[in-house]
Design a protein around this motif. Structure first.
Motif, PDB file in Angstrom:
ATOM      1  N   PHE A 202       0.838  -1.202   0.000  1.00 47.61           N
ATOM      2  CA  PHE A 202       0.000   0.000   0.000  1.00 47.61           C
ATOM      3  C   PHE A 202       0.872   1.251   0.000  1.00 47.61           C
ATOM      4  CE2 PHE A 202      -2.251   3.328   2.423  1.00 47.61           C
ATOM      5  CZ  PHE A 202      -3.326   3.528   1.566  1.00 47.61           C
ATOM      6  N   LEU A 203       1.907   1.270   0.838  1.00 45.57           N
ATOM      7  CA  LEU A 203       2.822   2.415   0.859  1.00 45.57           C
ATOM      8  C   LEU A 203       3.595   2.524  -0.449  1.00 45.57           C
ATOM      9  CD1 LEU A 203       4.192   2.176   4.508  1.00 45.57           C
ATOM     10  CD2 LEU A 203       2.883   4.084   3.551  1.00 45.57           C
ATOM     11  N   THR A 204       3.922   1.390  -1.046  1.00 43.40           N
ATOM     12  CA  THR A 204       4.625   1.394  -2.332  1.00 43.40           C
ATOM     13  C   THR A 204       3.762   2.023  -3.416  1.00 43.40           C
ATOM     14  OG1 THR A 204       5.803  -0.621  -1.685  1.00 43.40           O
ATOM     15  CG2 THR A 204       5.834  -0.039  -4.020  1.00 43.40           C
ATOM     16  N   LEU A 205       2.477   1.675  -3.416  1.00 36.49           N
ATOM     17  CA  LEU A 205       1.548   2.273  -4.378  1.00 36.49           C
ATOM     18  C   LEU A 205       1.419   3.776  -4.148  1.00 36.49           C
ATOM     19  CD1 LEU A 205      -0.554   2.035  -6.637  1.00 36.49           C
ATOM     20  CD2 LEU A 205      -2.246   1.451  -4.883  1.00 36.49           C
ATOM     21  N   LEU A 206       1.290   4.180  -2.898  1.00 38.18           N
ATOM     22  CA  LEU A 206       1.224   5.610  -2.592  1.00 38.18           C
ATOM     23  C   LEU A 206       2.493   6.327  -3.053  1.00 38.18           C
ATOM     24  CD1 LEU A 206      -0.329   5.974   0.988  1.00 38.18           C
ATOM     25  CD2 LEU A 206      -1.385   6.472  -1.218  1.00 38.18           C
ATOM     26  N   GLY A 207       3.628   5.678  -2.846  1.00 31.04           N
ATOM     27  CA  GLY A 207       4.892   6.272  -3.272  1.00 31.04           C
ATOM     28  C   GLY A 207       4.968   6.437  -4.777  1.00 31.04           C
ATOM     29  N   ALA A 208       4.512   5.428  -5.505  1.00 30.89           N
ATOM     30  CA  ALA A 208       4.520   5.518  -6.966  1.00 30.89           C
ATOM     31  C   ALA A 208       3.622   6.647  -7.450  1.00 30.89           C
ATOM     32  CB  ALA A 208       4.078   4.189  -7.574  1.00 30.89           C
ATOM     33  N   ILE A 209       2.449   6.783  -6.828  1.00 30.76           N
ATOM     34  CA  ILE A 209       1.544   7.881  -7.190  1.00 30.76           C
ATOM     35  C   ILE A 209       2.171   9.227  -6.841  1.00 30.76           C
ATOM     36  CG2 ILE A 209      -0.686   8.950  -6.666  1.00 30.76           C
ATOM     37  CD1 ILE A 209      -1.759   6.098  -6.177  1.00 30.76           C
ATOM     38  N   GLY A 210       2.781   9.285  -5.652  1.00 33.88           N
ATOM     39  CA  GLY A 210       3.462  10.515  -5.259  1.00 33.88           C
ATOM     40  C   GLY A 210       4.603  10.868  -6.189  1.00 33.88           C
ATOM     41  N   GLY A 211       5.340   9.852  -6.622  1.00 31.96           N
ATOM     42  CA  GLY A 211       6.422  10.105  -7.578  1.00 31.96           C
ATOM     43  C   GLY A 211       5.896  10.637  -8.893  1.00 31.96           C
ATOM     44  N   ARG A 212       4.778  10.083  -9.330  1.00 30.18           N
ATOM     45  CA  ARG A 212       4.170  10.540 -10.602  1.00 30.18           C
ATOM     46  C   ARG A 212       3.664  11.980 -10.497  1.00 30.18           C
ATOM     47  NH1 ARG A 212       2.783  12.469 -14.424  1.00 30.18           N
ATOM     48  NH2 ARG A 212       1.507  11.737 -16.178  1.00 30.18           N
TER      49      ARG A 212
END
Length: 217
Positions: A202-212
């Motif tokens: 879940f944090l990894t997905l949030l991080g990917a969205i934040g990176g985008r």
């Protein structure tokens, strides 16, 4: 080499030069960011759930300590990779390979668990008693550190922001899971492999969205 390749190479060199010309060197800034992230995670952890009451005797058991091997290896390998990803043109191949270490350790622990635990107990070990707490508090403890790491990516100049953001989520997840493991009463590798992984994902997905959204050049 055509003009587009030359422009891309020139841009990467310019970004690299900009990353190196910051007021604080990028490498030192990353260590400072980790210190801040650990402090934030510690405040949230101790202000909410804290360590389990029997942590001292639990530390003498292999199952309890094995959780920290997984989480710390994940955090360490993600930290090495994210530092490289924040510098344009840096080599990441070997660091990417090290990201396999934590999952392989968990798989090994699960296989050993299946050999020594009766099959009738597998389901009970997997479900555990703190499934919802695990999936709630690892993201809660990790969200502050994730924000710190995304901010650090903006301080650098990653050329793959989505990947870098995802690795920031893995780093935040590994850090948060390390703290949470001190509270968790479910020490089975089956539990860790399932619910810790879901929470970190879940944090990894949030991080990917934040990176985008926030880490772009």
């Amino acid at each position: 080499m055509d003009d587009s390749d030359m422009r891309t190479e020139d841009l990467i060199k310019a970004l690299d030069a900009d990353a190196r010309d910051k007021a604080m060197p990028l490498g030192k800034a990353w260590w400072l960011a980790v210190g801040v992230a650990v402090a934030i995670a510690a405040v949230v952890f101790f202000a909410t759930i804290g360590p389990r009451p029997d942590i001292m005797p639990a530390m003498h058991t292999m199952r309890f300590m094995s959780k920290f091997v997984f989480t710390l290896v994940l955090a360490a390998s993600a930290f090495a990779l994210i530092r490289a990803l924040s510098v344009p043109g840096a080599s990441t191949g070997r660091r990417m390979a090290w990201m396999l270490a934590a999952p392989l350790l968990v798989v090994l622990a699960v296989v050993l668990e299946l050999f020594v635990v009766p099959e009738a107990d597998w389901g009970k070990r997997l479900i555990g008693s703190n499934m919802m707490i695990c999936m709630s508090f690892i993201p809660l403890i990790g969200i502050g550190p994730l924000a710190v790491f995304l901010g650090m990516l903006r301080y650098g100049a990653p050329t793959r922001p989505v990947l870098a953001g995802a690795v920031a989520g893995l780093l935040a997840g590994g850090l948060a899971a390390t703290f949470y493991a001190a509270h968790c009463f479910d020490d089975s590798p089956l539990f860790v492999a399932t619910w810790y992984t879901v929470a970190i994902a879940f944090l990894t997905l949030l991080g990917a969205i934040g990176g985008r959204l926030f880490v772009r050049w």
